[in-house]
Design a protein around this motif. Structure first.
Motif, PDB file in Angstrom:
ATOM      1  N   UNK A 197       2.453 -15.761  14.349  1.00 58.91           N
ATOM      2  CA  UNK A 197       3.437 -14.685  14.471  1.00 58.91           C
ATOM      3  C   UNK A 197       3.050 -13.687  15.558  1.00 58.91           C
ATOM      4  N   UNK A 198       1.770 -13.343  15.649  1.00 60.51           N
ATOM      5  CA  UNK A 198       1.335 -12.396  16.684  1.00 60.51           C
ATOM      6  C   UNK A 198       1.478 -12.981  18.083  1.00 60.51           C
ATOM      7  N   UNK A 199       1.245 -14.281  18.229  1.00 60.02           N
ATOM      8  CA  UNK A 199       1.432 -14.912  19.545  1.00 60.02           C
ATOM      9  C   UNK A 199       2.895 -14.869  19.983  1.00 60.02           C
ATOM     10  N   UNK A 200       3.805 -15.125  19.051  1.00 60.94           N
ATOM     11  CA  UNK A 200       5.233 -15.098  19.382  1.00 60.94           C
ATOM     12  C   UNK A 200       5.674 -13.674  19.731  1.00 60.94           C
ATOM     13  N   UNK A 201       5.203 -12.691  18.965  1.00 60.20           N
ATOM     14  CA  UNK A 201       5.555 -11.300  19.249  1.00 60.20           C
ATOM     15  C   UNK A 201       5.017 -10.876  20.618  1.00 60.20           C
ATOM     16  N   UNK A 202       3.784 -11.254  20.908  1.00 61.35           N
ATOM     17  CA  UNK A 202       3.192 -10.920  22.206  1.00 61.35           C
ATOM     18  C   UNK A 202       3.943 -11.590  23.357  1.00 61.35           C
ATOM     19  N   UNK A 203       4.336 -12.850  23.166  1.00 58.26           N
ATOM     20  CA  UNK A 203       5.068 -13.563  24.212  1.00 58.26           C
ATOM     21  C   UNK A 203       6.422 -12.926  24.491  1.00 58.26           C
ATOM     22  N   UNK A 204       7.154 -12.588  23.440  1.00 59.04           N
ATOM     23  CA  UNK A 204       8.494 -12.022  23.613  1.00 59.04           C
ATOM     24  C   UNK A 204       8.431 -10.658  24.298  1.00 59.04           C
ATOM     25  N   UNK A 205       7.551  -9.791  23.819  1.00 61.37           N
ATOM     26  CA  UNK A 205       7.489  -8.435  24.382  1.00 61.37           C
ATOM     27  C   UNK A 205       7.014  -8.441  25.838  1.00 61.37           C
ATOM     28  N   UNK A 206       6.020  -9.259  26.148  1.00 59.40           N
ATOM     29  CA  UNK A 206       5.516  -9.290  27.526  1.00 59.40           C
ATOM     30  C   UNK A 206       6.537  -9.889  28.494  1.00 59.40           C
ATOM     31  N   UNK A 207       7.265 -10.910  28.063  1.00 56.25           N
ATOM     32  CA  UNK A 207       8.279 -11.506  28.936  1.00 56.25           C
ATOM     33  C   UNK A 207       9.430 -10.531  29.200  1.00 56.25           C
ATOM     34  N   UNK A 208       9.819  -9.783  28.188  1.00 55.35           N
ATOM     35  CA  UNK A 208      10.913  -8.824  28.369  1.00 55.35           C
ATOM     36  C   UNK A 208      10.484  -7.672  29.277  1.00 55.35           C
ATOM     37  N   UNK A 209       9.286  -7.131  29.058  1.00 56.08           N
ATOM     38  CA  UNK A 209       8.843  -5.969  29.831  1.00 56.08           C
ATOM     39  C   UNK A 209       8.600  -6.316  31.289  1.00 56.08           C
ATOM     40  N   UNK A 210       8.044  -7.478  31.573  1.00 52.09           N
ATOM     41  CA  UNK A 210       7.683  -7.844  32.944  1.00 52.09           C
ATOM     42  C   UNK A 210       8.745  -8.717  33.616  1.00 52.09           C
ATOM     43  N   UNK A 211       9.922  -8.804  33.036  1.00 54.19           N
ATOM     44  CA  UNK A 211      10.971  -9.627  33.631  1.00 54.19           C
ATOM     45  C   UNK A 211      11.374  -9.132  35.025  1.00 54.19           C
ATOM     46  N   UNK A 212      11.589  -7.832  35.253  1.00 53.93           N
ATOM     47  CA  UNK A 212      11.943  -7.388  36.627  1.00 53.93           C
ATOM     48  C   UNK A 212      10.855  -7.698  37.651  1.00 53.93           C
ATOM     49  N   UNK A 213       9.590  -7.541  37.282  1.00 56.58           N
ATOM     50  CA  UNK A 213       8.500  -7.846  38.213  1.00 56.58           C
ATOM     51  C   UNK A 213       8.426  -9.350  38.504  1.00 56.58           C
ATOM     52  N   UNK A 214       8.745 -10.148  37.508  1.00 53.78           N
ATOM     53  CA  UNK A 214       8.779 -11.598  37.720  1.00 53.78           C
ATOM     54  C   UNK A 214       9.890 -11.973  38.691  1.00 53.78           C
ATOM     55  N   UNK A 215      11.022 -11.291  38.624  1.00 53.56           N
ATOM     56  CA  UNK A 215      12.114 -11.545  39.563  1.00 53.56           C
ATOM     57  C   UNK A 215      11.683 -11.266  40.998  1.00 53.56           C
ATOM     58  N   UNK A 216      11.019 -10.139  41.212  1.00 50.73           N
ATOM     59  CA  UNK A 216      10.533  -9.796  42.553  1.00 50.73           C
ATOM     60  C   UNK A 216       9.513 -10.815  43.035  1.00 50.73           C
ATOM     61  N   UNK A 217       8.585 -11.198  42.172  1.00 53.36           N
ATOM     62  CA  UNK A 217       7.544 -12.152  42.556  1.00 53.36           C
ATOM     63  C   UNK A 217       8.135 -13.510  42.924  1.00 53.36           C
ATOM     64  N   UNK A 218       9.111 -13.965  42.160  1.00 50.99           N
ATOM     65  CA  UNK A 218       9.726 -15.263  42.455  1.00 50.99           C
ATOM     66  C   UNK A 218      10.498 -15.245  43.770  1.00 50.99           C
ATOM     67  N   UNK A 219      11.118 -14.149  44.081  1.00 49.93           N
ATOM     68  CA  UNK A 219      11.895 -14.085  45.322  1.00 49.93           C
ATOM     69  C   UNK A 219      11.002 -14.102  46.555  1.00 49.93           C
ATOM     70  N   UNK A 220       9.890 -13.388  46.538  1.00 49.85           N
ATOM     71  CA  UNK A 220       9.021 -13.389  47.722  1.00 49.85           C
ATOM     72  C   UNK A 220       8.239 -14.702  47.821  1.00 49.85           C
ATOM     73  N   UNK A 221       8.003 -15.365  46.697  1.00 47.93           N
ATOM     74  CA  UNK A 221       7.325 -16.660  46.750  1.00 47.93           C
ATOM     75  C   UNK A 221       8.241 -17.749  47.298  1.00 47.93           C
ATOM     76  N   UNK A 222       9.541 -17.643  47.037  1.00 49.18           N
ATOM     77  CA  UNK A 222      10.488 -18.672  47.478  1.00 49.18           C
ATOM     78  C   UNK A 222      10.966 -18.443  48.904  1.00 49.18           C
ATOM     79  N   UNK A 223      10.737 -17.266  49.450  1.00 52.56           N
ATOM     80  CA  UNK A 223      11.240 -16.961  50.796  1.00 52.56           C
ATOM     81  C   UNK A 223      10.587 -17.863  51.843  1.00 52.56           C
ATOM     82  N   UNK A 224      11.422 -18.383  52.733  1.00 48.20           N
ATOM     83  CA  UNK A 224      10.942 -19.204  53.827  1.00 48.20           C
ATOM     84  C   UNK A 224      10.676 -20.649  53.479  1.00 48.20           C
TER      85      UNK A 224
END
Length: 444
Positions: free
Chosen positions: A304-331
């Motif tokens: 249960x703690x692993x699932x809670x940790x996974x959900x909260x971290x993915x939601x909080x860092x979702x905008x930063x993941x979007x930025x990271x994916x865009x600069x990694x895919x560029x070019x």
């Protein structure tokens, strides 16, 4: 030393003789021959005729050998606890498979939404994704939702392997717990940072395989992720293709976001573990009984703690993941499926100078919601994950209830409690002999 003959001299009635006779016939019919001497060694009678147990205070080699050769049986409670422990580990395995394999189609959808900067639909709500998925399946089949699965698993395995190698070379801990010192914690963070930095180019190559369209690009080989990742490592200062950012421009943002996400997940996991442990403890105190199997409860708390940790971290860092994916895919000249319709393909053409420039440009051109494109796929991913866990628990609970209704295997073999043998051969004999054994145990 008194034996069974003393019971006969004291004037036992016919029913008692019958019980003894049935017990002897039961054991002889199933080849359980226990000599009278063994009975005399363990039991003795007092002056009042009471049956007492004669135990040796100091075990000898012969008694220990006879103890090993005796056919004992496990209690139903111990077998049920072992079964629940096994099923608890099975649920953890199901959760691991769900996180790495079953969730991959939702990861593909969310990454394709994140990297397409000119999309009209942001897919923040999961309802808009259903018609897109139907169109993709009709045109490309189910493989369109599982592309890049092999490379993703290879990158995750490589990360674990690199951490293990660094741990063996430097003796830095790759895992932390409550007994970890501050020095060990710092060494652990350095190990994580180095591992993330080494794997980052290969993660970028895996991202390309995950989002590119199958109908507009060649299908990559299984080990192409290592070839592409190595080429990005070699292009340290000069980009290999067009506007592709060099590795040194990706490392700071990639390592910082990955390390921050990991630390946040560790903190949330620790807090949720303490809360859930306290909850289970209060629940047992209200019931008035403490569970004997602590490992099963610990596994449930950890899951249960692993699932809670996974959900909260993915939601909080979702905008930063979007930025990271865009600069990694560029070019990389990647062509992806257009998730606005699900029937077209579009190229990814961006010119970001770095992570901060990507963040500012996204806010200006797409609004704050542009950082959460594809968030509906993340919601579907967690819904599917929780549904699989709930279904697995229900199935395993049904298995536990079915198995707990039956007598334990060793008890059945010891007393030969098969339904056919009891009803056809020695039905009355077995029941009367067992009742006699239980009556001996009830005597003071």
């Amino acid at each position: 030393m008194a034996g069974i003959s003393d019971y006969q001299d004291q004037g036992l009635d016919d029913d008692d003789y019958d019980d003894f006779d049935n017990s002897q016939r039961l054991h002889s019919s199933y080849q359980y021959n226990y000599p009278i001497e063994n009975f005399n060694n363990y039991y003795q009678t007092s002056s009042r005729g009471e049956l007492t147990l004669n135990l040796q205070k100091t075990p000898t080699a012969s008694s220990f050998k006879s103890y090993q050769q005796t056919n004992f049986y496990d209690s139903p409670e111990s077998e049920e606890v072992s079964l629940r422990r096994y099923l608890s580990h099975s649920i953890s395995l199901v959760s691991l498979i769900t996180e790495n394999i079953i969730s991959h189609p939702f990861i593909v959808l969310r990454r394709q939404s994140q990297v397409y900067q000119n999309s009209k639909h942001y897919h923040i709500h999961p309802a808009r994704l259903f018609p897109v998925v139907c169109h993709l399946y009709a045109r490309q089949g189910i493989s369109a939702l599982f592309k890049g699965l092999g490379s993703s698993l290879l990158v995750r395995g490589s990360l674990l392997a690199i951490e293990d190698v660094i741990d063996k070379i430097t003796q830095w801990p790759k895992e932390i717990n409550s007994r970890t010192t501050m020095k060990q914690f710092g060494q652990h963070l350095i190990l994580k940072s180095i591992s993330l930095g080494i794997v980052l180019p290969f993660y970028s190559a895996s991202l390309v395989e995950t989002v590119q369209s199958d109908i507009a690009s060649e299908k990559p080989g299984l080990l192409d992720v290592f070839r592409e990742g190595s080429s990005r490592w070699l292009a340290w200062s000069v980009p290999a293709k067009g506007r592709m950012l060099p590795v040194w421009a990706l490392l700071p943002s990639g390592v910082c976001i990955g390390l921050s996400k990991y630390l946040f997940g560790v903190i949330i996991k620790g807090i949720s573990t303490r809360i859930l442990s306290r909850h289970y403890q209060n629940k047992e105190e209200k019931q008035g009984a403490r569970s004997k199997d602590l490992s099963t409860i610990n596994n449930e708390v950890e899951l249960a703690s692993n699932i809670i940790s996974l959900i909260t971290s993915e939601i909080l860092f979702y905008p930063f993941e979007t930025v990271l994916h865009r600069i990694q895919l560029q070019g990389t000249r990647t062509i992806i499926d257009n998730l606005d319709t699900g029937t077209q393909v579009v190229p990814i053409l961006t010119s970001y100078e770095g992570a901060f420039d990507c963040y500012v440009t996204t806010i200006q051109s797409e609004g704050f919601g542009g950082l959460y494109k594809g968030f509906g796929a993340l919601m579907l991913q967690f819904a599917a994950h929780l549904a699989v866990i709930k279904l697995s628990k229900w199935v395993f609970n049904q298995i536990t209830e079915i198995c707990s209704e039956k007598a334990p295997t060793k008890v059945t073999e010891f007393y030969n409690l098969e339904p056919t043998s009891i009803s056809q051969q020695h039905g009355s004999t077995v029941s009367r002999s067992l009742s006699y054994v239980s009556s001996l145990n009830d005597e003071p």
